[in-house]
Design a protein around this motif. Structure first.
Motif, PDB file in Angstrom:
ATOM      1  N   CYS A 193       0.853  -1.183   0.000  1.00  0.00           N
ATOM      2  CA  CYS A 193       0.000   0.000   0.000  1.00  0.00           C
ATOM      3  C   CYS A 193       0.895   1.240   0.000  1.00  0.00           C
ATOM      4  N   THR A 251      -9.895   4.841   4.518  1.00  0.00           N
ATOM      5  CA  THR A 251      -8.792   4.485   3.620  1.00  0.00           C
ATOM      6  C   THR A 251      -8.473   2.995   3.757  1.00  0.00           C
ATOM      7  N   ALA A 252      -8.395   2.521   5.011  1.00  0.00           N
ATOM      8  CA  ALA A 252      -8.076   1.117   5.252  1.00  0.00           C
ATOM      9  C   ALA A 252      -9.191   0.217   4.698  1.00  0.00           C
ATOM     10  N   SER A 253     -10.453   0.644   4.815  1.00  0.00           N
ATOM     11  CA  SER A 253     -11.533  -0.183   4.258  1.00  0.00           C
ATOM     12  C   SER A 253     -11.416  -0.293   2.759  1.00  0.00           C
ATOM     13  N   LEU A 310      -8.677  -0.011   0.985  1.00  0.00           N
ATOM     14  CA  LEU A 310      -7.525  -0.886   0.682  1.00  0.00           C
ATOM     15  C   LEU A 310      -7.904  -2.357   0.920  1.00  0.00           C
ATOM     16  N   ALA A 311      -8.591  -2.609   2.045  1.00  0.00           N
ATOM     17  CA  ALA A 311      -8.954  -3.974   2.403  1.00  0.00           C
ATOM     18  C   ALA A 311      -9.866  -4.577   1.343  1.00  0.00           C
ATOM     19  N   CYS A 357       2.759  -1.981   4.441  1.00  0.00           N
ATOM     20  CA  CYS A 357       2.383  -0.569   4.517  1.00  0.00           C
ATOM     21  C   CYS A 357       3.578   0.174   5.113  1.00  0.00           C
ATOM     22  N   VAL A 369      -3.364   3.283   9.358  1.00  0.00           N
ATOM     23  CA  VAL A 369      -3.923   2.519   8.239  1.00  0.00           C
ATOM     24  C   VAL A 369      -3.477   1.059   8.253  1.00  0.00           C
ATOM     25  N   LEU A 405      -6.082  -1.973   8.601  1.00  0.00           N
ATOM     26  CA  LEU A 405      -6.136  -2.857   7.440  1.00  0.00           C
ATOM     27  C   LEU A 405      -5.997  -4.320   7.868  1.00  0.00           C
ATOM     28  N   LEU A 433      -8.740  -7.181   7.348  1.00  0.00           N
ATOM     29  CA  LEU A 433      -8.433  -8.390   6.566  1.00  0.00           C
ATOM     30  C   LEU A 433      -8.453  -9.632   7.463  1.00  0.00           C
ATOM     31  N   GLN A 481      -0.545  -8.821  12.325  1.00  0.00           N
ATOM     32  CA  GLN A 481       0.258  -7.669  11.892  1.00  0.00           C
ATOM     33  C   GLN A 481       1.484  -7.513  12.787  1.00  0.00           C
ATOM     34  N   VAL A 515       0.194  -8.494   7.839  1.00  0.00           N
ATOM     35  CA  VAL A 515       0.490  -7.102   7.460  1.00  0.00           C
ATOM     36  C   VAL A 515       1.784  -6.691   8.168  1.00  0.00           C
TER      37      VAL A 515
END
Lengths: 256, 705
Positions: A6, A98-100, A102-103, A116, A128, A132, A136, A140, A174
């Motif tokens: 991302c 933004t994260a939604s 991207l997801a 990221c 983010v 994310l 998902l 992470q 992530v």
């Protein structure tokens, strides 16, 4: 191994930032836009993993038309394809929205690792990547300075105050990249030329089926107060200078 | 017997029988034919090899200018004479042989068809001239042998290791032997002639005659035998050298003059732009095949004389780079590769499928080491002084292009510099919007405010962003205002000139930057430009024309010299101290600007000047050219420190420069040598502004903080 990175387009660190008179955002005139430097570490790490293990690197970015340049920059470095989420409704979107976005885009494509940047240098939110991963539903590791991937596992090193954490996680996951992870490569000229022809899918919020309703909103942007110029204390001798300084501190700065 | 007829030796009929005592001409012709066949085969083979590898390039246009270069450097040896010792010995051998060959031709003509004038006064003068030039060749050879084997200068070798090859010895001894045996033959013939009544003209052949006196008592028959033997030895050495020529360093007799004819007619230092980024498959030179045939042929013109290496700042400061070594390494690689390429080409011609063999090593990285490649400062010393007009610098830049554009494999410092130039149009990466800030309080208009000016002052990155450079810009702008010169700047609209990108191999970035500047300048109808930085000056003057940027470009020292000469500015305040002027490479060797800066300094009242050891065309680079300004210098000694030492050696207390890179490098050198207390570096504009005494206390003129 399929990797997603991302990236965000941000103003160059040296750019002169002027806040719009109404405080709604910054004046974009004359700004040089670049890839967020932390995202660049992500791109580089993804390319290294691809070169070692094979697979594809896909670049995903949320941003207006100009963000395509940044996607092309990553493609020039060696990524295979791009997804450009471009929707006026997403302009100034908060970290969650933004994260939604991207997801939603990443869910549709195979992803063993998602990179990221640890944060974007423009709004410094640093959210983010984490949101994310939650969206998902995968593990992470944030602020990673070293990464090894083998046997379906990722081993990440993260610097904390006075020590280093070594964190192992299953894939997919992530990873948010920090400075020190690598030295991003300089794009070769054939890379730049090829990037112009690499596929970039453009998607909007409707195509991704996401809600654009923000959970957080920037109320007002203000420039930092201008700093008053410094003063050099005059005088020939040290004692004279000291007396002058005390006088200034008492009468002008009113701190003693 | 001789076709020229029996010569009667008597006073008033001075002469000799050519080829006396040397019968069997048939045998001689037979061996001559063999020698010529070998010679012709050697040249033919070489010719095929020259054609085997390399991209096309036209180097035969403009015959007039080319012919001039050939005559000046070939016949008159202009470049060769630039260095006294080798110039003299090469001249002695070259002119000596030229005359001897002419003499041999006269001999042969006399032998075969007879020359009615080959006797008497003509013969005596002919003898004397042959004698002098034969002796000249011998002296030349002795000088050359002494230099190579006794004096052993470093420039004939590499890093203290001599590079004396058997070929060098064969050629020197061979030529020497031709001359020595020639004199012995003469002596033997004269020894016999002395016995002839009335022989009085021995002094016209003074060397042979002196030698003949050592033969006292040797009988006529013995002399004849010795004469015959020496004559054949002489002939065989000569024929041997003719046959050997195409395979030896003597080939330069043909290749070096050919290189004169095929010289680059573009202005000094011009780099040929890459024409088509969109469709080209490769950029720069990664393999021999990426060079043009002429670039490869250059290495055939090289005689390893080492003049390039002798003044190369990279070599002298202990880096692995030697321009000579680069050229020779390319040659060695070409000699390895050309035969197999040639063989493949031949097979294909005969209808067989024969792929050209893949190179077994990387030219850039293996043949040419990367430390060599990146050590070059593009100072142009090598090309300025190469007596064979070899073009070293473009080859180095093209190999850098390969590393940067194709492989993106180059130093991190330079990567950062390029990113900065991409994002903020200056190597430091300072916000592009701050470019015009230095001029804020000076009342200088931008072209956007007033395009109707005579000169555009193209300030450049150093003059706009570097604290020291900004002071130079201020000083120069104040001078222009004081002199009433109409000028403006571009302010924020100005961009980096791109010189460092171009010379560091990033042609793509350079062209992007150049095109932006040209578009801006053409948009304002700019005709005349003045630059304080020789790098911008050179790029705008010579390289921008390739992209539609046709400006009349001046360096500020040219403008200053002109303003002083016309009395537009008055230098009244004397300046104290002993000054030395450091020639910037991009002003001096690139643009032949040596005098103007010295004239300007000479006009300053009270100015005391001293020249450093290396000056003008032999100036020693500051170390910052060719994108070296932005790279670490971690091998050997620092070039700027070595240059500073030269200024210290002549006890100068001020180093005057005309280039912001030099200013930085000299200031750093002074710091490194801990001479800040009593030494300073100034740009000429700062010195002039100080001497104009317009302001009581000027910014310019005070030492840098």
């Amino acid at each position: 191994m399929n990797i997603v990175v991302c990236v965000k387009q941000v103003p160059d660190t040296e750019a002169l930032i002027k806040v719009k008179a109404d405080g709604s955002g910054i004046d974009e005139g004359g700004i040089k836009w670049v890839m967020n430097p932390y995202d660049e570490f992500g791109v580089e790490e993804a390319l290294k993993l691809k070169e070692k293990n094979g697979g594809d690197v896909t670049i995903v970015s949320v941003g207006p038309a100009r963000a395509l340049e940044t996607i092309r920059t990553a493609l020039a470095m060696g990524a295979e394809k791009g997804i450009h989420i471009n929707d006026p409704a997403l302009e100034g979107a908060d970290a969650y929205t933004t994260a939604s976005a991207l997801a939603a885009a990443i869910k549709e494509i195979p992803h063993d690792i998602v990179f990221c940047g640890m944060r974007a240098i423009d709004d410094d939110a640093g959210q983010v990547g984490s949101i994310l991963a939650e969206l998902l539903g995968i593990p992470q590791v944030t602020v990673v300075t070293k990464l090894e991937v083998a046997d379906g596992k990722a081993t990440a090193v993260k610097a904390i105050e006075g020590a280093q954490l070594v964190i192992e996680t299953s894939l997919p996951c992530v990873i948010t990249a920090a400075k020190g992870l690598n030295e991003p490569r300089y794009a070769s000229l054939p890379g730049i030329m090829k990037a112009k022809k690499k596929p970039v899918d453009v998607k909007d919020a409707a195509a991704l089926g996401i809600s654009v309703a923000a959970k957080a909103k920037i109320v007002k942007m203000m420039p930092p107060p201008e700093r008053a110029p410094g003063k050099i204390v005059g005088g020939e001798e040290a004692a004279e200078k000291a007396a002058q300084l005390v006088k200034l501190l008492r009468e002008e700065a009113k701190v003693i | 017997m001789a076709h020229g007829g029996e010569h009667v030796l008597k006073v008033g009929n001075e002469g000799r029988e050519v080829f006396w005592n040397a019968p069997y001409e048939g045998i001689l012709f037979f061996f001559t034919a063999i020698a010529l066949v070998i010679f012709a085969y050697g040249i033919y083979r070489r010719w095929q090899m020259w054609k085997a590898i390399g991209l096309p390039e036209n180097r035969t246009d403009n015959a007039g200018e080319r012919f001039k270069a050939l005559i000046m450097n070939g016949l008159f040896q202009v470049k060769t004479f630039r260095e006294a010792y080798p110039g003299i010995f090469h001249g002695l051998i070259f002119f000596g042989f030229l005359v001897l060959i002419f003499g041999a031709a006269i001999d042969a003509t006399q032998f075969h068809i007879g020359l009615p004038f080959f006797h008497g006064g003509f013969y005596l003068w002919f003898s004397l001239i042959m004698e002098i030039f034969g002796l000249a060749v011998l002296i030349g050879i002795v000088m050359a042998i002494m230099r190579r084997y006794i004096f052993k200068p470093d420039f004939l070798g590499y890093k203290g290791v001599p590079d004396n090859r058997p070929d060098d010895a064969i050629v020197l001894v061979g030529i020497g032997a031709i001359i020595v045996t020639g004199f012995i033959i003469e002596a033997l013939r004269l020894h016999v002639n002395i016995n002839v009544d009335g022989f009085t003209w021995g002094d016209w052949s003074f060397v042979g005659y002196a030698l003949s006196k050592t033969l006292a008592g040797v009988s006529y028959d013995t002399t004849r035998i010795l004469h015959k033997i020496t004559w054949w030895v002489h002939s065989f050495i000569t024929l041997g050298l003719i046959a050997y020529l195409p395979f030896s360093r003597l080939l330069h007799i043909f290749t070096t003059p050919a290189n004169y004819y095929m010289k680059n007619l573009e202005p000094t230092g011009t780099l040929k732009p890459i024409a088509d980024f969109e469709n080209a498959e490769s950029f720069g030179a990664g393999q021999l095949e990426d060079f043009t045939w002429k670039q490869i042929f250059d290495s055939e013109a090289c005689t390893r004389c080492g003049r390039c290496q002798d003044g190369c700042p990279a070599y002298i400061s202990g880096k692995p780079l030697s321009p000579k070594k680069v050229i020779q390494d390319i040659k060695t690689y070409w000699l390895e590769r050309a035969p197999s390429v040639l063989a493949a080409g031949k097979k294909t011609k005969e209808g067989e499928e024969a792929a050209i063999p893949e190179p077994d090593k990387a030219m850039v990285g293996e043949v040419i080491d990367l430390h060599e490649l990146w050590a070059c400062t593009n100072c142009m010393y090598c090309m300025e002084h190469c007596p064979a007009l070899i073009e070293h610098v473009p080859k180095i830049v093209q190999m850098r292009q390969y590393k940067v554009l194709m492989e993106a494999d180059f130093s991190p410092e330079l990567q950062l510099t390029y990113r900065n130039m991409e994002n903020n149009s200056n190597p430091w990466g300072i916000g592009a919007h701050m470019r015009g800030d230095w001029a804020k309080d000076l009342g200088i208009k931008t072209l956007a405010e007033d395009p109707d000016v005579e000169y555009l002052f193209y300030v450049g990155c150093s003059g706009s962003f570097d604290d020291r450079g900004k002071k130079v810009s201020v000083a120069f702008a104040k001078i222009l205002k004081e002199a009433g010169v109409s000028f403006g700047i571009l302010g924020e609209e100005e961009g980096c000139c791109g010189d460092s990108a171009m010379r560091g191999g990033n042609e793509y970035l350079y062209q992007t930057l150049a095109q932006m500047n040209i578009e801006t300048m053409n948009g304002y109808g700019v005709k005349k430009v003045v630059c304080t930085c020789p790098h911008g000056y050179n790029a705008l003057k010579k390289d921008y024309r390739h992209f539609g940027g046709n400006f009349e470009v001046f360096h500020h020292t040219e403008i200053l010299a002109d303003l002083i000469a016309k009395g537009k500015i008055k230098l009244t305040k004397p300046v104290e101290g002993l000054f030395t002027y450091h020639d910037s490479c991009f002003l001096g060797r690139y643009n032949d600007i040596y005098n103007q800066p010295r004239q300007v300094l000479g006009a300053v009242p009270g100015m005391r000047m001293v020249e450093m050891k290396s000056n003008r065309a032999k100036s020693f680079c500051c170390g910052a050219g060719g994108a070296r300004m932005w790279m670490e210098e971690d091998i050997g000694e620092r070039i700027n420190d070595m240059r500073t030492d030269q200024a210290i050696d002549v006890k100068a207390d001020t180093i005057a420069v005309g280039c912001p890179f030099c200013l930085t490098m000299m200031s750093d050198g002074i710091k490194d040598r801990e001479k800040e207390e009593n030494m300073k570096a100034f740009d000429i504009a700062e010195i002039v502004w100080q001497s104009m005494a317009v302001e009581k206390e000027t910014d310019a003129g005070t030492p840098p903080e």
